[in-house]
Scaffold this motif. Structure first.
Motif, PDB file in Angstrom:
ATOM      1  N   ASN A 161     -33.329 -39.831 -50.684  1.00  0.00           N
ATOM      2  CA  ASN A 161     -33.514 -41.531 -50.886  1.00  0.00           C
ATOM      3  C   ASN A 161     -32.578 -41.975 -52.075  1.00  0.00           C
ATOM      4  N   ALA A 162     -32.346 -43.356 -52.317  1.00  0.00           N
ATOM      5  CA  ALA A 162     -31.745 -43.848 -53.285  1.00  0.00           C
ATOM      6  C   ALA A 162     -31.608 -43.292 -54.620  1.00  0.00           C
ATOM      7  N   ILE A 163     -32.889 -42.902 -55.019  1.00  0.00           N
ATOM      8  CA  ILE A 163     -32.979 -42.403 -56.448  1.00  0.00           C
ATOM      9  C   ILE A 163     -32.855 -41.027 -56.575  1.00  0.00           C
ATOM     10  N   GLY A 164     -32.740 -40.337 -55.562  1.00  0.00           N
ATOM     11  CA  GLY A 164     -32.088 -38.815 -55.709  1.00  0.00           C
ATOM     12  C   GLY A 164     -33.293 -38.060 -55.197  1.00  0.00           C
ATOM     13  N   ARG A 165     -34.248 -38.371 -54.973  1.00  0.00           N
ATOM     14  CA  ARG A 165     -35.428 -37.419 -54.600  1.00  0.00           C
ATOM     15  C   ARG A 165     -35.187 -36.839 -53.115  1.00  0.00           C
ATOM     16  N   ARG A 166     -35.534 -35.551 -53.168  1.00  0.00           N
ATOM     17  CA  ARG A 166     -35.289 -34.781 -51.993  1.00  0.00           C
ATOM     18  C   ARG A 166     -36.353 -34.289 -51.119  1.00  0.00           C
ATOM     19  N   ASP A 167     -36.328 -33.952 -49.924  1.00  0.00           N
ATOM     20  CA  ASP A 167     -37.480 -33.366 -49.056  1.00  0.00           C
ATOM     21  C   ASP A 167     -36.773 -32.567 -48.092  1.00  0.00           C
ATOM     22  N   THR A 168     -37.285 -31.509 -47.584  1.00  0.00           N
ATOM     23  CA  THR A 168     -36.771 -30.640 -46.667  1.00  0.00           C
ATOM     24  C   THR A 168     -37.770 -30.414 -45.306  1.00  0.00           C
ATOM     25  N   LEU A 169     -36.933 -30.261 -44.274  1.00  0.00           N
ATOM     26  CA  LEU A 169     -37.595 -29.850 -42.949  1.00  0.00           C
ATOM     27  C   LEU A 169     -36.903 -28.743 -42.655  1.00  0.00           C
ATOM     28  N   ALA A 170     -37.674 -27.738 -41.968  1.00  0.00           N
ATOM     29  CA  ALA A 170     -36.976 -26.413 -41.314  1.00  0.00           C
ATOM     30  C   ALA A 170     -37.270 -26.559 -39.895  1.00  0.00           C
ATOM     31  N   VAL A 171     -36.433 -25.589 -39.178  1.00  0.00           N
ATOM     32  CA  VAL A 171     -36.586 -25.601 -37.926  1.00  0.00           C
ATOM     33  C   VAL A 171     -36.353 -24.030 -37.544  1.00  0.00           C
ATOM     34  N   SER A 172     -37.206 -23.670 -36.822  1.00  0.00           N
ATOM     35  CA  SER A 172     -37.266 -22.167 -36.561  1.00  0.00           C
ATOM     36  C   SER A 172     -36.396 -21.927 -35.097  1.00  0.00           C
ATOM     37  N   ALA A 173     -36.102 -20.800 -34.998  1.00  0.00           N
ATOM     38  CA  ALA A 173     -35.440 -20.113 -33.748  1.00  0.00           C
ATOM     39  C   ALA A 173     -36.351 -20.641 -32.573  1.00  0.00           C
ATOM     40  N   ALA A 174     -37.619 -20.582 -32.789  1.00  0.00           N
ATOM     41  CA  ALA A 174     -38.574 -20.767 -31.487  1.00  0.00           C
ATOM     42  C   ALA A 174     -38.501 -22.516 -31.518  1.00  0.00           C
ATOM     43  N   GLY A 175     -37.656 -22.958 -32.162  1.00  0.00           N
ATOM     44  CA  GLY A 175     -37.588 -24.698 -31.903  1.00  0.00           C
ATOM     45  C   GLY A 175     -38.844 -25.366 -32.851  1.00  0.00           C
ATOM     46  N   ILE A 176     -39.618 -24.706 -33.517  1.00  0.00           N
ATOM     47  CA  ILE A 176     -40.658 -25.603 -34.255  1.00  0.00           C
ATOM     48  C   ILE A 176     -40.068 -26.133 -35.419  1.00  0.00           C
ATOM     49  N   CYS A 177     -40.204 -27.355 -35.637  1.00  0.00           N
ATOM     50  CA  CYS A 177     -39.933 -28.002 -36.784  1.00  0.00           C
ATOM     51  C   CYS A 177     -41.051 -27.933 -37.796  1.00  0.00           C
ATOM     52  N   TYR A 178     -40.976 -27.937 -39.113  1.00  0.00           N
ATOM     53  CA  TYR A 178     -42.041 -27.978 -40.069  1.00  0.00           C
ATOM     54  C   TYR A 178     -41.312 -28.310 -41.385  1.00  0.00           C
ATOM     55  N   ARG A 179     -42.381 -28.774 -42.251  1.00  0.00           N
ATOM     56  CA  ARG A 179     -42.310 -28.756 -43.652  1.00  0.00           C
ATOM     57  C   ARG A 179     -42.529 -27.540 -44.302  1.00  0.00           C
ATOM     58  N   PRO A 180     -41.434 -26.975 -44.806  1.00  0.00           N
ATOM     59  CA  PRO A 180     -41.890 -25.708 -45.557  1.00  0.00           C
ATOM     60  C   PRO A 180     -42.443 -25.711 -46.966  1.00  0.00           C
TER      61      PRO A 180
END
Length: 161
Positions: A142-161
């Motif tokens: 975001n604008a203040i530099g805070r980061r977040d992550t999402l991962a996508v597995s080879a099986a196509g599943i998207c999740y928050r690690p």
């Protein structure tokens, strides 16, 4: 002599000064809260759209491509598209469904790090990623530099690690 009911000008000015001080001290915290909520909204939007693309691939029995940004860009992305590739040629043809999504204001995909394909996810008709691709990681900020992550597995599943 009777005194009229009401507030004097001095009392009103003191109340306004106190209200200004309270608002002045609360505004920076509210700004940080708003930016945090925009980041959370962007993360949820991308997560839901990747999951929806996977579901569309299964229900429509056609490959679905989620392309982040405009190739060859994979950093500082604010838009992405979802394309239902009914003829499986990896190109947008007439008659194929495609829609573009924009992230909330002051948020971006800081980096898209896919293992095989740099800027996109391709779901096959079983809902897994195209053979040979191994998923990857999406970094949002975001604008203040805070980061977040999402991962996508080879099986196509998207999740928050």
């Amino acid at each position: 002599m009777t005194r009229a009911a009401g507030f004097t000008l001095i009392e009103l000015m003191i109340a306004l000064v106190i209200a200004g001080i309270v608002l002045g001290t609360g505004m920076p915290a509210f700004g940080r809260y708003r930016n945090s909520m925009l980041l959370r909204q962007a993360e949820t939007q991308v997560l839901q759209d990747v999951r929806r693309a996977r579901q569309l691939a299964v229900t429509r029995r056609a490959p679905v491509i989620v392309r982040f940004g405009t190739p060859p860009t994979y950093r500082n992305i604010t838009q992405y598209s979802i394309h239902i590739d009914t003829n499986a040629d990896n190109l947008l043809s007439s008659g194929e469904s495609s829609f573009s999504r924009t992230l909330p204001r002051s948020t971006k995909l800081d980096s898209v790090c896919m293992v095989s394909q740099v800027d996109s996810l391709v779901f096959d008709i079983s809902g897994t990623l195209k053979l040979g691709t191994q998923g990857g990681v999406l970094y949002l900020s975001n604008a203040i530099g805070r980061r977040d992550t999402l991962a996508v597995s080879a099986a196509g599943i998207c999740y928050r690690p």
